[in-house]
Every structure is written in C-alpha cells, then in structure tokens.
Enzyme design. Structure first.
Site, PDB file in Angstrom:
ATOM      1  N   LEU A   1       0.714  -1.191  -0.048  1.00  0.00           N
ATOM      2  CA  LEU A   1      -0.270  -0.034   0.103  1.00  0.00           C
ATOM      3  C   LEU A   1       0.947   1.364  -0.075  1.00  0.00           C
ATOM      4  O   LEU A   1       1.992   1.344   0.595  1.00  0.00           O
ATOM      5  CB  LEU A   1      -0.810  -0.205   1.235  1.00  0.00           C
ATOM      6  CG  LEU A   1      -1.914  -1.105   1.338  1.00  0.00           C
ATOM      7  CD1 LEU A   1      -2.778  -0.982   2.561  1.00  0.00           C
ATOM      8  CD2 LEU A   1      -2.881  -1.151   0.243  1.00  0.00           C
ATOM      9  N   ASP A   2       0.375   2.241  -0.758  1.00  0.00           N
ATOM     10  CA  ASP A   2       1.393   3.505  -0.735  1.00  0.00           C
ATOM     11  C   ASP A   2       1.520   4.003   0.760  1.00  0.00           C
ATOM     12  O   ASP A   2       0.584   3.682   1.463  1.00  0.00           O
ATOM     13  CB  ASP A   2       0.573   4.661  -1.454  1.00  0.00           C
ATOM     14  CG  ASP A   2       0.579   4.194  -3.132  1.00  0.00           C
ATOM     15  OD1 ASP A   2       1.349   3.597  -3.406  1.00  0.00           O
ATOM     16  OD2 ASP A   2      -0.272   4.834  -3.667  1.00  0.00           O
ATOM     17  N   LYS A   3       2.319   4.863   0.795  1.00  0.00           N
ATOM     18  CA  LYS A   3       2.871   5.370   2.380  1.00  0.00           C
ATOM     19  C   LYS A   3       1.660   5.755   3.080  1.00  0.00           C
ATOM     20  O   LYS A   3       1.087   5.467   4.014  1.00  0.00           O
ATOM     21  CB  LYS A   3       3.854   6.367   2.314  1.00  0.00           C
ATOM     22  CG  LYS A   3       4.235   7.061   3.543  1.00  0.00           C
ATOM     23  CD  LYS A   3       5.286   7.849   3.259  1.00  0.00           C
ATOM     24  CE  LYS A   3       5.417   8.909   4.559  1.00  0.00           C
ATOM     25  NZ  LYS A   3       6.513   9.820   4.518  1.00  0.00           N
TER      26      LYS A   3
ATOM     27  N   ARG B   1      -5.447   5.566  -7.804  1.00  0.00           N
ATOM     28  CA  ARG B   1      -5.346   7.121  -7.824  1.00  0.00           C
ATOM     29  C   ARG B   1      -5.219   7.555  -9.168  1.00  0.00           C
ATOM     30  O   ARG B   1      -5.963   8.676  -9.591  1.00  0.00           O
ATOM     31  CB  ARG B   1      -4.121   7.633  -7.044  1.00  0.00           C
ATOM     32  CG  ARG B   1      -3.899   7.203  -5.612  1.00  0.00           C
ATOM     33  CD  ARG B   1      -2.745   6.910  -4.794  1.00  0.00           C
ATOM     34  NE  ARG B   1      -2.039   8.484  -4.953  1.00  0.00           N
ATOM     35  CZ  ARG B   1      -0.811   8.903  -4.550  1.00  0.00           C
ATOM     36  NH1 ARG B   1      -0.352   7.767  -4.230  1.00  0.00           N
ATOM     37  NH2 ARG B   1      -0.462  10.004  -4.706  1.00  0.00           N
TER      38      ARG B   1
END
Length: 341
Positions: free
Chosen positions: A148-150, A262
C-alpha cells in the site's frame, strides 16, 4: 508429494529420485519440493553447498539427476535481515505460524528504500515476529506480497516463510481471476462519476517523473494492463443537474499496479481528495465547501484512500479468510463533514 519443508524439520530433508527421474538437479529438486522454493532459490542453495547427491556435496545446478539418486538438502540457518527490527506499534488483525494480517496506518512506508531506511512496516514486523520468521529466500525477514502507498491505510497480509510467501504471491499475481483473492478500497473523490458504477480499463506506465504513473494509450514498453471496477456509494452536495461536490467510491482491483486507483480516478476526472500527486489541480474545489468541511478537507495531508477489505486462501489450510478494517478517523471526519452538506 512431499511434506512441507521448513526449519522445524531440523532443516534437513532426504529425497529419492524415482525410476523416471531425469533432467537438471535444480529443476528436479524445485519440482519435488512442490513450489515451496523458487528454482532460483534452489539453484542458490545448490551453489552454496546445501545439497548432496549420494552423500557428495554438489554445487553445480545443472548436474543431471539419475533414477535412484539420494538427494539431501540442508537449509542453512536464516541470515539476520539487513533491515533491523524496530519497536513500532502494529494493529494486528490475525497472526499464525505462516502469516500475519495487519491494518496499516497512513504515513507508514511498507519497505525500506531511498529516504526511508528505517521506521517502515518491515522494520516493525521483524521486531514483532521475531523468531517466528523462518526465512524468506534464506533471510529472516517478512515476505511482502503486496503493498500500500505510504499514505494509504488498510489491510495487508504478510508471509512468514517461503511456502506462505509463494502461495500468497501466486494469488496476488492471479488477481483473483481463478481464486478467492479479493481487494476492495474506499476512496473519497471530487465530484461524481457520470456512471454510478463502471470499469476503468486503461494501461499504466511511468510518467516523466519516475515515481509517478500515467495512463498510456496502449500496452507495451513499460505500460501494463490495469483494470479498476468502481461503484459510487454516497454522494455529497448534490446539485439540481445531478452533479455533486464529492463522492464515496468503492474500488475493486482486477490488477494491482502502482498508484492504480489514484491514477484511474484522476483519469476519469474524479481524483481523490487530498491526493497531492494526481489531484493537486483540484485543491481549489475545497473553496466551494462550507465550513467546517472546507477546513477539514484542507487539513487532510494524504489521499483519502483506505484498503478496507482483503480476502485470500490460507496457504497452509486452504481456508478462505476475510478481513476488514474500519475506515480510519481522518477519513471518517471528512465523511461526516461531507454528509452534513
């Protein structure tokens, strides 16, 4: 069929080549171990002197196997990980000898890398799991099978051993097309997609900035297939012309590309609220919100994206496991403000 080969077996296993056995030692051994180790891992073990044939140590992976050969493989003690364990709090949803499921908070980087060599999820897992990590590729470290992205929160599963790592990695590579893998996200986006549910099928590749992704016209080069299914769950600030200021959207992944949700939501004109990379040009839309929604949105310092659901087949038991993580407080605060419009 062989029993699973783990450090608990005293790190030693003996196999007898069948009457029809033939071909390279590394290929035969990888097949005999039923996918517990990749061929590259088996090859490395042979080159390290961890494999004997008829009592003699063999370091040549392409040595031919012959019917009746006795092959002994000895796993070396897992090496200490390069990243060191750090006492970082974790919200553990489930844990056993094979895997751990956690709810990752926004702001936590998954894997050490440039600019983030410490303070990551991997550092936290090494500390938390300790000796229950039996080694991924010969190193005592957690097996990351998805990321997962930060600044994205939500459910993640991590493997503790080679067998679990390979089984989970295969499920994520299949994207749930033939198995039970399921991944669902909640996203708060600007506006409302024209269709209340639909599919975004748009290949993704690198943008001019190597850390960003962009929709490409065709697959090829670095562009890879990317498919996102979405459904509008709630609408906020609706106008007479059926447009609205913002929406809560559920997204389900058929592929798992970097920044996929996104980029895809921005591609159809509805970027995520708070997304600095793909929704920066929409920040002025917050000025159209009444207080306190305007201030709440302006103080969100991450994309409003949460991986709330994850389902997969347990690599050892075959049980289909489902996990959900409630939407975090910062996103819930935004939703409450938007619902009041």
């Amino acid at each position: 069929m062989t029993e699973p080969f783990t450090q608990a077996d005293d790190a030693r296993k003996e196999l007898i080549a069948a009457d029809h056995a033939e071909g390279r030692l590394d290929v035969w051994l990888a097949a005999e171990l039923e996918g517990e180790f990749s061929r590259n891992r088996v090859k490395a073990l042979i080159e390290q002197g961890a494999v004997e044939v008829n009592g003699a140590t063999i370091t040549e992976p392409k040595r031919k196997i012959r019917p009746g050969d006795t092959v002994t493989i000895v796993l070396p003690e897992p090496e200490d990980p390069e990243p060191q364990g750090e006492d970082i709090p974790l919200e553990v949803l489930y844990e056993d000898d094979d895997l751990i499921v956690i709810s990752k908070p926004a702001g936590l980087v998954v894997h050490p890398g440039a600019g983030n060599w410490t303070g990551t999820l991997v550092n936290a897992l090494i500390h938390h799991c300790g000796d229950s990590l039996s080694g991924i590729g010969g190193v005592r470290r957690p097996g990351i099978v998805h990321r997962l992205d930060k600044e994205t929160s939500g459910v993640m599963v991590v493997a503790k051993n080679d067998l679990a790592h390979r089984h989970l990695a295969d499920q994520f590579a299949d994207h749930g097309r033939t198995g039970p893998l399921e991944r669902a996200y909640q996203a708060v986006v600007w506006g409302r997609p024209r269709n209340l549910h639909g599919t975004i099928d748009a290949p993704l590749g690198r943008a001019h900035d190597r850390t960003r992704r962009a929709v490409k016209r065709h697959e090829g080069g670095d562009a890879r297939e990317a498919i996102t299914h979405y459904e509008v769950m709630e609408r906020y600030g609706e106008n007479p012309d059926a447009t609205c200021l913002a929406s809560l959207v559920e997204c389900r992944l058929e592929t798992g590309r970097t920044h996929q949700i996104r980029v895809h939501m921005a591609h159809i004109g509805h970027p995520l609220i708070g997304d600095p990379e793909y929704g920066g040009s929409y920040r002025t839309k917050a000025n159209r919100l009444p207080e306190p929604a305007r201030t709440i949105v302006n103080t969100l310092h991450r994309q409003a994206l949460h991986a709330y659901l994850l389902a997969f087949e347990h690599p050892a038991t075959g049980e289909v496991m489902h996990f959900e993580a409630p939407i975090p407080e910062d996103m819930e605060t935004i939703l409450e403000a938007l619902r009041s419009l």
